[in-house]
Design an enzyme around this catalytic site. Structure first.
Site, short mmCIF file in Angstrom:
data_model
loop_
_atom_site.label_atom_id
_atom_site.label_comp_id
_atom_site.label_asym_id
_atom_site.label_seq_id
_atom_site.Cartn_x
_atom_site.Cartn_y
_atom_site.Cartn_z
N HIS A 91 0.84 -1.22 0.00
CA HIS A 91 0.00 0.00 0.00
C HIS A 91 0.86 1.26 0.00
O HIS A 91 0.46 2.29 0.51
CB HIS A 91 -0.95 0.03 1.20
CG HIS A 91 -1.69 -1.25 1.43
ND1 HIS A 91 -2.92 -1.51 0.87
CD2 HIS A 91 -1.36 -2.37 2.13
CE1 HIS A 91 -3.33 -2.71 1.23
NE2 HIS A 91 -2.39 -3.26 1.98
N SER B 75 14.74 21.34 -16.40
CA SER B 75 13.50 22.08 -16.66
C SER B 75 13.86 23.38 -17.37
O SER B 75 14.94 23.93 -17.16
CB SER B 75 12.79 22.36 -15.34
OG SER B 75 12.00 23.52 -15.45
N LYS C 196 15.79 21.60 -11.14
CA LYS C 196 15.17 20.33 -11.48
C LYS C 196 16.09 19.33 -12.17
O LYS C 196 16.91 19.70 -12.98
CB LYS C 196 13.95 20.57 -12.39
CG LYS C 196 12.76 21.22 -11.73
CD LYS C 196 12.15 20.40 -10.61
CE LYS C 196 11.24 19.31 -11.10
NZ LYS C 196 10.06 19.80 -11.78
N GLU D 110 9.43 8.26 -17.04
CA GLU D 110 8.05 8.71 -17.26
C GLU D 110 7.58 8.35 -18.67
O GLU D 110 6.43 7.96 -18.87
CB GLU D 110 7.95 10.22 -17.06
CG GLU D 110 8.16 10.64 -15.61
CD GLU D 110 8.35 12.14 -15.49
OE1 GLU D 110 7.37 12.87 -15.56
OE2 GLU D 110 9.51 12.58 -15.35
#
Ligand code: ARG
Length: 460
Positions: free
Chosen positions: A156, A277, A283, A290
């Site tokens: 979980h 970024s 970043k 992804e």
């Protein structure tokens, strides 16, 4: 350009219909398989006396010439051709005149395309499999280096029990191994040669299907001519195997995204496999992971495309089936891209063992071990479970962990506790003692790695 079937028609095809009908833009990539299939067919036609032996030899060398001209860039594929089969035949006829027109004897594009696609996917399966093997070996190597890297295991997404990073990685090795087997099994079932099915009803010529099968290196010939031209199970099975592999890659990607967040910081991606970024200078983004996760949706879509395309088709060939290629090619291209990017990304990432260990030290992930300690001293597990729950609540209240809670407080809850509780709940002990087959102890993970490597060797 006048169509091959112009004799039957009074009008030329509408330009739009020509483009609509055409598959050359995507089936051109099968030119090698198409030509090799035709070479085998022509050889058989000559050997069986269906066409003249000399003409068969001319066709074979003509086809070989086309193949090497395409390979070397001396010949380019005409985008106006209807499909790769027509292009090759037309080019052959340009080169040989009437002899070229004999190639298509006892054959239809329906059995031809079924053959080409099987041959094409056979080659692709080899490539994908070797890329997946490479990835599994990389995962094994990484697991070997991290058999001692204690981290929290989750259920979980809540810290659950202590494992190691090596153990966690070996779970993926199992998935990828099954993927490899699924691809291999699909390849085995696909290993049937469909030429001779004709358009749908076979042929009256005395062809020799066994000879063609042998020349093209298939294990069997297809057993029914209708099925031979209308079956695309092999595309669906391969797409299914690839979609499952992508689903596994996507789960790993999801974990990588989590692990390189500041909240986890379990790993750091190599600069070469991360992106910045355009606005936020701090970043470092896990775009590769992804994208793999994102592309998984596409590949699942390819599988659904194939299943939906086939589900209402009456026997035998229907033009709908031309849509099979873009879907399966996309699945094949995408998985290769993902696997070959994932492997070096895994190989170069930095594992931050201290952060993993620090996360494992929080969250009471040794609570089960605390209960087990009592159980091993005779307390029934359900009671031990309850006692430990009380201890955890006490720790939370007093700002302790099970490691820092004084022995008197343990004893106050249950007399059975002794000094040796601290050893029992020590994270290293918790991991080391889980020696069960498949468990996280270094000795067990070592065996898992050995087994996977051995199975890969056997597969070779
Ligand atoms: N381009 C076609 C395909 O990919 C080849 C088979 C054409 N057969 C036909 N009967 N029109 O499916």
């Amino acid at each position: 350009m006048a169509k091959m079937w112009a004799g039957r028609f009074q009008k030329e095809e509408d330009e739009k219909v020509n483009d609509f009908n055409s598959s050359i833009s995507f089936d051109a990539r099968m030119y090698r398989q198409d030509i090799k299939g035709s070479i085998a067919h022509a050889t058989m036609l000559g050997a069986s006396g269906i066409i003249d032996g000399k003409e068969a030899s001319l066709i074979v060398s003509g086809l070989e010439g086309i193949l090497s001209d395409l390979d070397n860039g001396f010949l380019t594929i005409d985008p106006k051709a209807e499909d790769i089969h027509m292009f090759v035949e037309e080019e052959l006829t340009k080169r040989l005149g009437d002899t070229g027109k004999r190639l298509h004897t006892a054959r239809s594009r329906n059995d031809q395309v079924a053959l080409d696609l099987r041959m094409y996917l056979r080659d692709e399966l080899k490539e994908i499999s070797s890329q997946v093997r490479e990835m599994i070996l990389t995962v094994c190597r990484l697991a070997e280096e991290n058999m001692d890297a204690i981290m929290p295991g989750y259920t979980h997404l809540q810290r659950a029990q202590p494992i190691t990073f090596g153990h966690h990685l070996m779970a993926y090795a199992q998935m990828f191994l099954r993927d490899l087997w699924r691809l291999r099994d699909a390849g085995k079932r696909m290993d049937e040669m469909p030429l001779g099915s004709g358009a749908l009803a076979g042929t009256t010529y005395p062809i020799n299907r066994e000879k063609v099968r042998e020349l093209l290196g298939f294990s069997r010939v297809t057993a029914n001519s209708l099925d031979g031209v209308s079956d695309r199970d092999f595309c669906i099975e391969i797409a299914g195997a690839i979609a499952t592999l992508m689903m596994h890659l996507s789960r790993l990607s999801e974990e990588i995204v989590l692990w390189c967040s500041w909240e986890f910081k379990f790993i750091e991606l190599d600069d070469a496999f991360a992106t910045g970024s355009s606005i936020m200078p701090q970043k470092k983004n896990p775009d590769v992971a992804e994208l793999v996760r994102g592309k998984t949706g596409r590949v699942i879509g390819d599988l659904v495309t194939l299943l939906t395309m086939m589900k209402n088709l009456p026997l035998a060939y229907n033009k709908d089936m031309q849509e099979d290629k873009e879907a399966i090619f996309d699945a094949v291209d995408t998985v290769k891209l993902c696997v070959t990017t994932m492997t070096p990304m895994l190989a170069t990432m930095k594992v931050l063992k201290e952060n993993m260990r620090a996360a494992a030290a929080k969250g009471f992930i040794n609570a089960t071990d605390c209960a087990d300690y009592l159980t091993k001293k005779g307390v029934p597990f359900r009671d031990a479970y309850k006692i430990t729950g009380q201890l955890v609540a006490l720790c939370i209240e007093t700002g302790n962990t099970l490691e820092t809670l004084p022995l008197e407080q343990y004893k106050a809850v249950c007399e059975t506790f002794d000094e040796d509780i601290y050893k029992a709940i020590n994270l290293d002990t918790c991991v080391k003692e889980r020696r069960v087959v498949g468990g996280p102890s270094p000795s067990s993970v070592e065996k898992q790695i050995k087994r996977v490597r051995m199975l890969l060797d056997e597969d070779d």
